[in-house]
Design a protein around this motif. Structure first.
Motif, mmCIF file in Angstrom:
data_model
loop_
_atom_site.group_PDB
_atom_site.id
_atom_site.type_symbol
_atom_site.label_atom_id
_atom_site.label_comp_id
_atom_site.label_asym_id
_atom_site.label_seq_id
_atom_site.Cartn_x
_atom_site.Cartn_y
_atom_site.Cartn_z
ATOM 1 N N ALA A 1 16.419 17.499 -23.356
ATOM 2 C CA ALA A 1 17.073 16.663 -22.340
ATOM 3 C C ALA A 1 17.163 17.407 -21.009
ATOM 4 O O ALA A 1 16.935 16.838 -19.942
ATOM 5 N N PHE A 2 17.464 18.699 -21.076
ATOM 6 C CA PHE A 2 17.584 19.537 -19.870
ATOM 7 C C PHE A 2 16.254 19.568 -19.105
ATOM 8 O O PHE A 2 16.212 19.553 -17.883
ATOM 9 N N MET A 3 15.148 19.597 -19.863
ATOM 10 C CA MET A 3 13.833 19.630 -19.216
ATOM 11 C C MET A 3 13.444 18.249 -18.720
ATOM 12 O O MET A 3 12.888 18.098 -17.628
ATOM 13 N N GLN A 4 13.715 17.214 -19.519
ATOM 14 C CA GLN A 4 13.268 15.873 -19.162
ATOM 15 C C GLN A 4 13.917 15.378 -17.876
ATOM 16 O O GLN A 4 13.277 14.706 -17.085
ATOM 17 N N ASP A 5 15.206 15.680 -17.683
ATOM 18 C CA ASP A 5 15.871 15.109 -16.518
ATOM 19 C C ASP A 5 15.730 15.967 -15.268
ATOM 20 O O ASP A 5 16.398 15.714 -14.270
ATOM 21 N N GLY A 6 14.876 16.994 -15.333
ATOM 22 C CA GLY A 6 14.584 17.774 -14.131
ATOM 23 C C GLY A 6 15.541 18.926 -13.887
ATOM 24 O O GLY A 6 15.325 19.727 -12.975
ATOM 25 N N ALA A 7 16.612 19.038 -14.703
ATOM 26 C CA ALA A 7 17.583 20.119 -14.474
ATOM 27 C C ALA A 7 16.929 21.484 -14.678
ATOM 28 O O ALA A 7 17.256 22.450 -13.981
ATOM 29 N N PHE A 8 15.992 21.549 -15.614
ATOM 30 C CA PHE A 8 15.320 22.818 -15.886
ATOM 31 C C PHE A 8 14.508 23.266 -14.672
ATOM 32 O O PHE A 8 14.616 24.412 -14.220
ATOM 33 N N ALA A 9 13.704 22.331 -14.104
ATOM 34 C CA ALA A 9 12.883 22.684 -12.942
ATOM 35 C C ALA A 9 13.763 23.084 -11.767
ATOM 36 O O ALA A 9 13.471 24.055 -11.063
ATOM 37 N N SER A 10 14.875 22.374 -11.528
ATOM 38 C CA SER A 10 15.741 22.784 -10.409
ATOM 39 C C SER A 10 16.342 24.144 -10.686
ATOM 40 O O SER A 10 16.480 24.956 -9.776
ATOM 41 N N HIS A 11 16.735 24.375 -11.958
ATOM 42 C CA HIS A 11 17.309 25.681 -12.286
ATOM 43 C C HIS A 11 16.285 26.788 -12.008
ATOM 44 O O HIS A 11 16.612 27.810 -11.400
ATOM 45 N N LEU A 12 15.042 26.579 -12.448
ATOM 46 C CA LEU A 12 14.020 27.600 -12.207
ATOM 47 C C LEU A 12 13.819 27.832 -10.715
ATOM 48 O O LEU A 12 13.687 28.972 -10.265
ATOM 49 N N ARG A 13 13.780 26.739 -9.942
ATOM 50 C CA ARG A 13 13.587 26.906 -8.493
ATOM 51 C C ARG A 13 14.755 27.670 -7.881
ATOM 52 O O ARG A 13 14.565 28.542 -7.042
ATOM 53 N N ARG A 14 15.979 27.345 -8.358
ATOM 54 C CA ARG A 14 17.149 28.036 -7.816
ATOM 55 C C ARG A 14 17.099 29.528 -8.192
ATOM 56 O O ARG A 14 17.364 30.400 -7.360
ATOM 57 N N MET A 15 16.744 29.793 -9.440
ATOM 58 C CA MET A 15 16.663 31.192 -9.873
ATOM 59 C C MET A 15 15.557 31.930 -9.116
ATOM 60 O O MET A 15 15.680 33.106 -8.802
ATOM 61 N N ARG A 16 14.479 31.201 -8.826
ATOM 62 C CA ARG A 16 13.373 31.838 -8.117
ATOM 63 C C ARG A 16 13.834 32.286 -6.726
ATOM 64 O O ARG A 16 13.508 33.389 -6.279
ATOM 65 N N ARG A 17 14.603 31.429 -6.066
ATOM 66 C CA ARG A 17 15.130 31.832 -4.745
ATOM 67 C C ARG A 17 16.094 33.004 -4.884
ATOM 68 O O ARG A 17 16.024 33.980 -4.144
ATOM 69 N N LEU A 18 16.989 32.889 -5.874
ATOM 70 C CA LEU A 18 18.008 33.925 -6.069
ATOM 71 C C LEU A 18 17.365 35.280 -6.388
ATOM 72 O O LEU A 18 17.664 36.297 -5.763
ATOM 73 N N TYR A 19 16.458 35.280 -7.357
ATOM 74 C CA TYR A 19 15.830 36.542 -7.777
ATOM 75 C C TYR A 19 14.940 37.083 -6.662
ATOM 76 O O TYR A 19 14.811 38.295 -6.487
ATOM 77 N N GLY A 20 14.285 36.178 -5.924
ATOM 78 C CA GLY A 20 13.444 36.618 -4.804
ATOM 79 C C GLY A 20 14.276 37.382 -3.776
ATOM 80 O O GLY A 20 13.863 38.442 -3.281
ATOM 81 N N ARG A 21 15.469 36.855 -3.470
ATOM 82 C CA ARG A 21 16.350 37.547 -2.515
ATOM 83 C C ARG A 21 16.779 38.903 -3.071
ATOM 84 O O ARG A 21 16.820 39.901 -2.353
ATOM 85 N N ARG A 22 17.124 38.919 -4.367
ATOM 86 C CA ARG A 22 17.589 40.181 -4.961
ATOM 87 C C ARG A 22 16.480 41.231 -4.976
ATOM 88 O O ARG A 22 16.713 42.406 -4.734
ATOM 89 N N GLN A 23 15.256 40.761 -5.234
ATOM 90 C CA GLN A 23 14.130 41.691 -5.229
ATOM 91 C C GLN A 23 13.970 42.315 -3.836
ATOM 92 O O GLN A 23 13.810 43.527 -3.704
ATOM 93 N N GLN A 24 14.032 41.462 -2.804
ATOM 94 C CA GLN A 24 13.907 41.973 -1.431
ATOM 95 C C GLN A 24 15.030 42.953 -1.121
ATOM 96 O O GLN A 24 14.815 43.975 -0.474
ATOM 97 N N HIS A 25 16.226 42.625 -1.609
ATOM 98 C CA HIS A 25 17.374 43.478 -1.347
ATOM 99 C C HIS A 25 17.181 44.869 -1.972
ATOM 100 O O HIS A 25 17.378 45.895 -1.300
ATOM 101 N N LEU A 26 16.744 44.883 -3.218
ATOM 102 C CA LEU A 26 16.528 46.162 -3.894
ATOM 103 C C LEU A 26 15.390 46.939 -3.229
ATOM 104 O O LEU A 26 15.486 48.152 -3.001
ATOM 105 N N LEU A 27 14.319 46.219 -2.905
ATOM 106 C CA LEU A 27 13.180 46.849 -2.237
ATOM 107 C C LEU A 27 13.625 47.534 -0.945
ATOM 108 O O LEU A 27 13.233 48.676 -0.668
ATOM 109 N N ALA A 28 14.460 46.843 -0.163
ATOM 110 C CA ALA A 28 14.878 47.385 1.133
ATOM 111 C C ALA A 28 15.635 48.700 0.953
ATOM 112 O O ALA A 28 15.444 49.645 1.727
#
Lengths: 480, 480
Positions: B362-389
């Motif tokens: 159900a989580f995947m069918q209603d799109g919540a999974f894709a939004s969660h992944l996109r949100r995590m992708r932004r979050l982790y991307g920022r954290r990666q840049q932060h650690l890199l810096a």
């Protein structure tokens, strides 16, 4: 637009909308987008002729300017990857070479046969209509709405600690086993439990005693993990360890109720088995798959409760007590074997989902589990009596004897059938007539196996049992 | 009454209250009860001196008359198993011989060391504070309050069909893989998936290519199941199949992001790998453990999406995308291998719990999974840049390079540390200072492994990363 076109377009859209463009990075955004789109076309994900989303839509989805999208499209129009039709939109060029290789859609393989329908007398399945679904769903909701932080990491590979404590308390009350919660290891079922024990204290290629007839998946676990199954024919009292050959590295037994015949191992044989384990150093694995369901007389304490020197691994499962879909079981590990087994588990990682574990712990702690077991014990006990009463009408077809417990009856063929028909033929005839029958001989690998039928009754109400048993007797009558 | 007495009494009570007496059967009820109680005493479950429940209470619990209980007690009083103290109640006789053997309580084994605390930079763990717990708990509640009847039996061992369909749709959109839902097999994780593939198409004792450095549990799966791991040193672009020895029966690779170095396998090497599989007939297992987390540039389509001839098994997991406790992963099986793999799964039984499967579908069918992944992708991307810096401030200590994706950074030791200190010593120093550091060399079995640190960043917010990275640089500075 055909449904296949629609699907291609939806697929292309979801790819495009999922793109992440990097505002800080080189190259510029329109070049990043053009490169991504080119990749989708070259990889065959964007199929020739597929329509792209409108530049306005794509720009909004990716949070970039419409101009950036249009610049990327223009680049690919110039390169010949895209074509534009006035008023209709932008499309993947249809005159691209076929980039998708010999098969555009890879071979999905044959349609697999459906699992067999759920019919009487399929054994080992609890009655899920009697399961307290509402309570269970509320416990799941409560456990996960504001989960304990300890549930969110990888967790203890040996299982959720409150569940291990609840299992230890259950075993003390129901099976007479005194164990510390740290000796309880949560598994995804009997197969994982067997593997853990084998890998922590049975050398590769060693011989392991199994009962014959017996539980077939077990023999396969042994073969798959490189051990040698040594089947040992049981008699009416179960396994007689004095008939076992020398040199075995372990024994796997079902003392409470032999599987599938239902024989209870008498005290003298239990003590002999423990003595054997003590003498040879070979551990005993006690598979107590439905020891809680005892309808008459005193439940015999588990073999593990007689073990004073740490020889017996005790295996239980929630598949038959609660629901097969939980895929939860447990293992009680003698203290001296605990470090090796914990190391094994840490190395392979647990396969038991944490999702049901806190709900199950709550279900056990608040007494709902014990009431459920007592209710099921009454229900299954009545069903067993009901089935027995019908089968007793035809003693020439099936030998039926009182069984103090369990979820199935194992009935040897009666005098009118012995020698005339194989139990496997009867099972096949059952399938043809909408019954799930298991041949007793199919549980054996040794020659001249006992002939009979294994009839599960727990999951079927009295009406279903009457109908199925009547049909069974008709089938048997015709085969006589 | 001491707490131990209380515990014994509660235990005895729960045993007595759980008794099932059979009104129809012989012997008479009072004899059945006396026999049961005698058994509890002889087995040591009822300890000497323990007080029995009042006859009135026991009678009510067992739905029998008080007279029946009193008759049973009288019998055992006469036999010497029980003693009565006027006004105080009935007790298990305290002068019984010790029946509990050499150790009254079996050895519970040593207290096992606690799992390591959750600290930066433990890799491969998602940020569970960002997980939509409320939604997830409601989906669980909804799926199980009135469950689909198909969820209540043993179910399809290959997984809950709607979840398999949702995974197929996700793979099409996010990873460019076109597969039929029936090719998707739900597993309890990568280890089970590896085992299934090995057992369905890799002969025992065969050599299987693994990357070096690589994922250690994998090497152990191979050894445990009797295959021979053949480690192959990777370079900056990942695995070069032309360097592999002849005679291999399979290859296990991480083309999207080599684990743990993060190298992306270039297209030419992917094609060479597929060509090798075609020529030798050896299947390729693509472990795409975090391919969804790509922060910059176009996500490369999975190796499986280039496979036109059914050579590639594709492995994914929800442990890193959602939560490690789910213990859910999946396998995409080439059509021609599907019957053998399904037979394997049917024979061993699934270990993936059904409990989370309908909620995840159900989580995947209603799109919540894709939004969660996109949100995590932004979050982790920022954290990666932060650690890199932060890490870029000390290029002499760690070599840091831009990584387009993933949940950890793998940093070779910088010039000030190379040759002066081993990465394993650095990891130990980290543990002493409250940091979870993994030495890159610990991922290798071949001689002269690369030296570096594997630093997970996904699960830690910017403040935690700043504190941990600062501490790390202080440790490295001191070791220089």
């Amino acid at each position: 637009m055909s449904s296949s076109d629609k699907k291609h377009r939806a697929n292309l859209q979801s790819h495009l909308f999922a793109l992440t463009l990097d505002r800080q990075a080189r190259p510029a955004l329109h070049l990043q987008l053009a490169q991504a789109l080119r990749g989708l076309i070259l990889s065959g994900t964007a199929t020739p002729g597929a329509r792209l989303p409108a530049s306005r839509t794509l720009a909004a989805e990716l949070s970039i300017s419409r101009m950036t999208v249009q610049t990327a499209f223009d680049q690919l129009l110039a390169e010949g990857y895209l074509t534009a039709r006035r008023g209709a939109g932008t499309f993947v060029a249809s005159d691209l070479p076929d980039l998708s290789g010999p098969a555009a859609t890879p071979d999905p393989g044959p349609k697999l046969p459906a699992p067999p329908p759920f019919q009487p007398f399929r054994p080992g399945v609890p009655d899920m209509a009697a399961f307290p679904h509402r309570l269970w769903s509320r416990l799941l909701e409560r456990a996960w709405a504001r989960p304990d932080p300890a549930l969110l990491g990888e967790g203890d590979p040996l299982g959720w600690p409150p569940l291990r404590a609840a299992i230890a308390a259950h075993l003390q009350a129901w099976r007479g086993i005194a164990c510390h919660p740290r000796q309880v290891v949560v598994t995804s079922g009997a197969v994982e439990a067997f593997e853990l024990v084998l890998d922590s204290c049975v050398p590769p290629a060693a011989g392991v005693l199994i009962e014959d007839p017996g539980y077939d998946p077990l023999r396969r676990v042994l073969t798959r993990t490189g051990r040698r199954p040594v089947p040992c024919r049981i008699d009416g009292d179960g396994l007689d360890i004095s008939t076992a050959p020398d040199g075995l590295a372990a024994a796997i037994v079902t003392p409470s109720r032999h599987y599938p015949t239902g024989a209870t191992l008498p005290l003298a044989r239990r003590l002999a088995l423990l003595d054997w384990a003590n003498r040879t150093g070979a551990p005993v694995i006690e598979d107590d798959y439905d020891g809680e369901f005892r309808y008459r007389g005193q439940p015999l304490p588990a073999l593990a409760s007689l073990d004073r020197t740490g020889q017996v691994f005790y295996l239980g499962s929630f598949s038959k007590l609660l629901s097969p879909g939980l895929r939860l079981g447990y293992l009680v590990v003698p203290g001296r074997h605990l470090p090796a087994l914990a190391a094994q588990m840490a190395a392979r990682g647990s396969s038991a989902s944490l999702t049901p574990q806190p709900a199950l712990a709550a279900f056990m702690q608040d007494g709902a589990f014990a009431s459920h077991l007592r209710r099921m014990r009454r229900l299954y006990g009545r069903r067993q009596q009901h089935l027995l009463a019908i089968l007793r009408r035809a003693p020439d077809l099936l030998q039926v004897s009182e069984d103090p417990g369990g979820m199935h009856l194992t009935c040897p063929l009666g005098p009118a059938l012995v020698g005339r028909v194989q139990d496997t033929e009867i099972a096949q005839a059952g399938t043809d007539h909408g019954l799930h029958l298991r041949a007793l001989s199919a549980y054996s690998v040794l020659p001249d196996p006992p002939q009979g039928l294994v009839l599960g009754f727990a999951a079927y109400d009295e009406a279903a049992l009457t109908a199925a048993a009547t049909r069974l007797l008709t089938i048997l009558h015709a085969l006589r």
